[in-house]
Design a protein around this motif. Structure first.
Motif, PDB file in Angstrom:
ATOM      1  N   UNK A  34      35.348  41.924  34.193  1.00 19.03           N
ATOM      2  CA  UNK A  34      36.252  42.446  33.168  1.00 19.03           C
ATOM      3  C   UNK A  34      35.644  42.362  31.771  1.00 19.03           C
ATOM      4  N   UNK A  35      34.999  41.252  31.464  1.00 19.51           N
ATOM      5  CA  UNK A  35      34.364  41.110  30.144  1.00 19.51           C
ATOM      6  C   UNK A  35      33.227  42.119  30.005  1.00 19.51           C
ATOM      7  N   UNK A  36      32.450  42.294  31.062  1.00 20.50           N
ATOM      8  CA  UNK A  36      31.352  43.269  31.022  1.00 20.50           C
ATOM      9  C   UNK A  36      31.868  44.679  30.757  1.00 20.50           C
ATOM     10  N   UNK A  37      32.868  45.084  31.501  1.00 22.56           N
ATOM     11  CA  UNK A  37      33.364  46.463  31.401  1.00 22.56           C
ATOM     12  C   UNK A  37      34.111  46.702  30.087  1.00 22.56           C
ATOM     13  N   UNK A  38      34.931  45.735  29.687  1.00 23.67           N
ATOM     14  CA  UNK A  38      35.764  45.945  28.503  1.00 23.67           C
ATOM     15  C   UNK A  38      35.019  45.791  27.183  1.00 23.67           C
ATOM     16  N   UNK A  39      34.075  44.865  27.106  1.00 25.76           N
ATOM     17  CA  UNK A  39      33.480  44.548  25.811  1.00 25.76           C
ATOM     18  C   UNK A  39      31.992  44.872  25.678  1.00 25.76           C
ATOM     19  N   UNK A  40      31.217  44.709  26.733  1.00 21.79           N
ATOM     20  CA  UNK A  40      29.761  44.782  26.611  1.00 21.79           C
ATOM     21  C   UNK A  40      29.151  45.846  27.515  1.00 21.79           C
ATOM     22  N   UNK A  48      24.498  39.511  28.995  1.00 21.08           N
ATOM     23  CA  UNK A  48      23.896  38.363  29.680  1.00 21.08           C
ATOM     24  C   UNK A  48      24.383  37.053  29.068  1.00 21.08           C
ATOM     25  N   UNK A  49      24.414  36.992  27.750  1.00 19.82           N
ATOM     26  CA  UNK A  49      24.870  35.770  27.079  1.00 19.82           C
ATOM     27  C   UNK A  49      26.338  35.484  27.404  1.00 19.82           C
ATOM     28  N   UNK A  50      27.158  36.520  27.413  1.00 18.69           N
ATOM     29  CA  UNK A  50      28.574  36.329  27.736  1.00 18.69           C
ATOM     30  C   UNK A  50      28.754  35.871  29.178  1.00 18.69           C
ATOM     31  N   UNK A  51      27.972  36.446  30.094  1.00  8.83           N
ATOM     32  CA  UNK A  51      28.071  36.038  31.502  1.00  8.83           C
ATOM     33  C   UNK A  51      27.667  34.575  31.689  1.00  8.83           C
ATOM     34  N   UNK A  52      26.598  34.164  31.032  1.00  8.55           N
ATOM     35  CA  UNK A  52      26.164  32.767  31.107  1.00  8.55           C
ATOM     36  C   UNK A  52      27.238  31.861  30.511  1.00  8.55           C
ATOM     37  N   UNK A  53      27.827  32.284  29.406  1.00  8.04           N
ATOM     38  CA  UNK A  53      28.898  31.502  28.781  1.00  8.04           C
ATOM     39  C   UNK A  53      30.111  31.352  29.682  1.00  8.04           C
TER      40      UNK A  53
END
Length: 89
Positions: A34-40, A48-53
């Motif tokens: 969801x974060x990947x599709x909606x924001x990045x 990548x940074x958000x996924x690691x976080x």
């Protein structure tokens, strides 16, 4: 193998643990997607940074959650007669 009774249902602790692990990993995957599709969508390094976080946050929550419920037996013995509702008899 230990079994517990939950309001009339016989639960195998291994099966419950597998289902809870599946739900936990599934919710982490859902959060990442969801974060990947909606924001990045078009930002590779930020994605990548958000996924690691997100994975680190889930890991921190798991460590805190497991340390709360893996207290020594003395702690469990003292809180057994505490007022409240217990699902397990």
């Amino acid at each position: 193998m230990k079994a517990q009774v939950l309001k009339g249902f016989l639960l195998d602790t291994k099966g419950v643990k597998q289902v809870s692990n599946l739900l936990y990993v599934g919710s982490m995957i859902l959060a990442i997607v969801l974060v990947d599709v909606l924001f990045f969508r078009n930002h590779t390094l930020e994605r990548l940074a958000a996924n690691v976080g997100i994975v680190l946050l889930f890991g921190a929550f798991t460590g805190d959650f497991l340390s709360t419920f893996s207290q020594p037996n003395e702690y469990k013995k003292n809180t057994k007669n505490a007022p409240g509702f217990s699902l397990f008899d």
